[in-house]
Write a protein that holds these residues in place. Structure first.
Motif, short mmCIF file in Angstrom:
data_model
loop_
_atom_site.label_atom_id
_atom_site.label_comp_id
_atom_site.label_asym_id
_atom_site.label_seq_id
_atom_site.Cartn_x
_atom_site.Cartn_y
_atom_site.Cartn_z
N THR A 49 0.69 -1.23 0.05
CA THR A 49 -0.11 0.07 -0.04
C THR A 49 0.76 1.19 0.01
OG1 THR A 49 -1.71 -0.99 1.00
CG2 THR A 49 -1.63 1.41 1.38
N LEU B 192 0.16 3.84 -3.04
CA LEU B 192 -0.38 5.21 -2.96
C LEU B 192 0.26 6.46 -3.41
CD1 LEU B 192 -2.33 4.96 0.54
CD2 LEU B 192 -3.29 4.82 -1.91
N HIS C 31 -6.77 2.94 -6.41
CA HIS C 31 -6.59 2.27 -5.14
C HIS C 31 -7.60 2.08 -4.12
CE1 HIS C 31 -2.48 2.30 -6.82
NE2 HIS C 31 -2.49 3.60 -6.74
N VAL D 50 -6.39 7.97 -6.58
CA VAL D 50 -6.60 7.35 -5.18
C VAL D 50 -8.22 6.92 -5.30
CG1 VAL D 50 -7.38 8.44 -2.76
CG2 VAL D 50 -5.54 9.57 -4.17
N LEU E 216 -5.00 10.66 3.17
CA LEU E 216 -3.56 10.28 2.43
C LEU E 216 -2.30 10.36 3.10
CD1 LEU E 216 -4.15 11.37 -1.41
CD2 LEU E 216 -4.24 8.98 -0.43
#
Length: 623
Positions: A138, A142, A162, A158, A289
């Motif tokens: 991850t 990201l 993902h 995003v 994030l």
């Protein structure tokens, strides 16, 4: 010429075992043998540290079981140093009688192989290991926080690319259970922010003064984002009790949030600021994030094995303030709790007080999280505990009745299959869990505390199903359960997050839709039981509302000639008063199941149940 001896090396990797043979004539060192065979293992081992073991009497044959036998031997002897062979040792010292034929002489072992020996250990250890592997992946994929919000391409990466790693309600199906169910402090914050007009919060005058000043500062315009941050920083820091560190260096974590927690861990609070709403992206999304990048950093590997890393996120965009919460279980989950415009106007006193109450609640939650992390450091959970992957719901402060002592064990898919970690959108959306519940009535202190996962399950316990839902008719459930037309209901507890926690027996059986999916018809007795249940509800002026096969269960009967399968109703979420209550506004009208009259936010009517019952009868054998 000296005879040539042959030494068999074996690499017991669970997915890619390998073997090779080294030859020796005369006096040589173990390192000389290793240099001969290294190329066979090099692409798999790389620069990893290797340890050589000399297992006595580990036969090559039968080869089909060599991997399992070598790994069994390692499990028993990997920590015995007399079995380890230094590469600087003479071969003749290790094997004074020479190499025995058809035997493995040296096992090639890396740290990866030693860790993999746990695959036959506890299921919890496997889950934590798989979660950590997913964490590293991850973090690698990201996008950086600013890149993920500053353009439509970044947001698409995003939200869409993902979506299986970052869960914040976009796309529409990308959500899981509310974050507030998983931590006591966040649950209380959720409840207080949802009910600012109902829950008594009396902020001190000093806080009100600071909030008034922040409102004025937020209403101004600034030539740049940096200037807005400079104006916001001193006030927000004081409002949150100096819990923030502004503009932290990005060298340590690879990102540079506007502010993070001053204490440990740094992601306890994350703040992102945008000059105006709509300029350079969504500050709350960027805060999420930033949290995701921080919580997946290598520095916090140990902490990830102990908790779901609860945090508070704050996004400021011009005079728009947003407060959210986040956690990390099978991915990052981020829920927005408050979104307010900071303004004065004719209702300035009311606006300032409301915002001060919100910040007072946030202050308290930060203090509670600081205590949580301090206690976690002093008293960490057992090494293989996965309790933090499951809810730890907090009952509403006004609730004083029985709260069962629960140990959550699994999530339930729609099919009824149990899973430990959600690995699909439908599994993440599941509201249903398995747990064990103590049979022993709780003490007075336990009755007022939140039911929470524990690693030492009660010795005298039963397995229960736990469902979290925004509406539930406990009285209707008890009415049916008394006639064995629904599982026994143990409790229906209102919990923080504006949800109910319904705890009921787990009964053996299968859902009616699963029987029909096999191309079979249902026994007529299932229809008879469902009809009895609907008649009973109607006699109390209640409408079931959602009489579809996913809410009808087929349970086995006894062993007598008349003890065939029986029917039960489950999921009494929609039950309401005839002619008074309404169907949910979220009702999916695209489903073909509904009869005429059933519609979004429509008035509930017994006739709807009756019409649905006629349709269900067609799916059953004739009498």
């Amino acid at each position: 010429m000296a005879d040539t001896d042959h030494y068999i090396f074996f690499y017991p990797h669970p997915d890619d075992p390998r073997e090779d043979v080294a030859r020796a004539a005369g006096p040589v060192y173990v390192k000389d043998l290793w240099e001969q065979v290294y190329s066979c293992f090099a692409d798999h081992i790389g620069a990893a540290k290797i340890t050589l073991y000399a297992p006595p009497e580990l036969s090559v044959v039968p080869y089909a079981t060599l991997l399992s036998r070598s790994r069994d031997w390692l499990k028993q002897h990997h920590d015995e140093m007399d079995k380890v062979v230094p590469r600087i040792q003479r071969v003749s010292t290790v094997f004074p009688d020479g190499p025995s034929p058809d035997m493995v002489h040296l096992l090639v072992v890396t740290e990866v192989i030693l860790e993999s020996l746990n695959e036959l250990g506890t299921l919890q250890e496997k889950v934590l290991k798989e979660r950590e592997t997913r964490t590293e992946w991850t973090r690698d994929v990201l996008p950086k926080p600013s890149d993920g919000v500053s353009s439509s391409t970044g947001v698409h990466r995003v939200v869409d690319d993902h979506a299986d790693k970052f869960h914040a309600g976009r796309p529409a199906g990308n959500y899981g259970p509310p974050v507030s169910l998983f931590n006591d402090a966040l649950g209380r914050l959720d409840h207080r922010l949802r009910h600012l007009d109902d829950v008594p919060i009396d902020p001190p005058p000093a806080l009100i003064r600071l909030v008034h000043s922040l409102t004025v500062v937020a209403a101004n315009s600034y030539p740049s984002e940096d200037r807005r941050v400079e104006a916001t920083e001193p006030l927000l820091s004081q409002i949150l009790n100096n819990a923030l560190r502004w503009k932290p260096s990005k060298h340590r974590y690879g990102i540079e949030p506007d502010a993070i927690s001053e204490g440990h861990p740094p992601f306890l609070v994350v703040v992102e600021v945008k000059n105006e709403a709509g300029l350079h992206g969504d500050a709350s999304l960027q805060a999420g994030l930033s949290y995701a990048h921080l919580v997946t950093a290598p520095d916090f590997k140990a902490l990830r094995k102990q908790s779901n890393c609860p945090a508070i996120l704050c996004g400021i965009m011009g005079n728009l303030l947003e407060i959210g919460v986040a956690m990390y279980t099978d991915g990052t989950y981020h829920d927005l709790l408050l979104s307010e415009r900071l303004h004065l106007g004719f209702h300035s006193a009311q606006n300032i007080l409301r915002l001060s109450q919100a910040f007072a609640a946030t202050r308290d939650a930060i203090s509670e999280l600081q205590v949580f992390y301090t206690r976690l450091n002093v008293h960490p959970p057992p090494r293989d505990s996965i309790a933090f992957l499951f809810p730890s719901p907090r009952p509403l402060p006004s609730y004083t009745d029985f709260v069962p002592s629960l140990v959550f064990t699994h999530r339930l898919r729609r099919s009824g299959d149990p899973v430990l970690v959600a690995n699909s959108e439908s599994a993440r959306q599941s509201r249903v869990y398995l747990a064990t519940m103590s049979r022993k009535p709780p003490s007075a202190g336990e009755a007022l505390s939140a039911s929470s996962p524990s690693d030492d399950g009660p010795t005298n316990s039963i397995e229960v199903v736990v469902k979290f839902t925004d509406r539930y008719h406990a009285d209707a459930h008890k009415l049916l359960a008394a006639e064995h037309l629904a599982p026994a209901l143990h409790a229906c507890v209102p919990v923080c997050g504006d949800l109910f926690m319904a705890v009921m027996d787990r009964v053996e059986g299968e859902m009616a839709w699963a029987v029909l999916a096999r191309g079979e018809q249902l026994p007529y007795r299932i229809y008879e039981d469902v009809r009895r249940a609907i008649t009973l509800l109607h006699s109390h002026n209640l409408v079931f509302g959602d009489l579809r096969t996913p809410n009808i269960m087929v349970v086995p009967g006894g062993s007598g000639p008349d003890d065939g399968p029986r029917g039960m109703l489950v999921d009494l979420d929609w039950v309401g008063a005839h002619g008074g209550d309404r169907y949910p506004a979220s009702l999916d009208e695209s489903l073909p199941d509904w009869t005429i009259g059933i519609q979004r936010h429509g008035i509930m009517d017994k006739a709807h149940d009756t019409a649905m019952l006629v349709r269900f009868k067609e799916k059953c054998h004739s009498a």
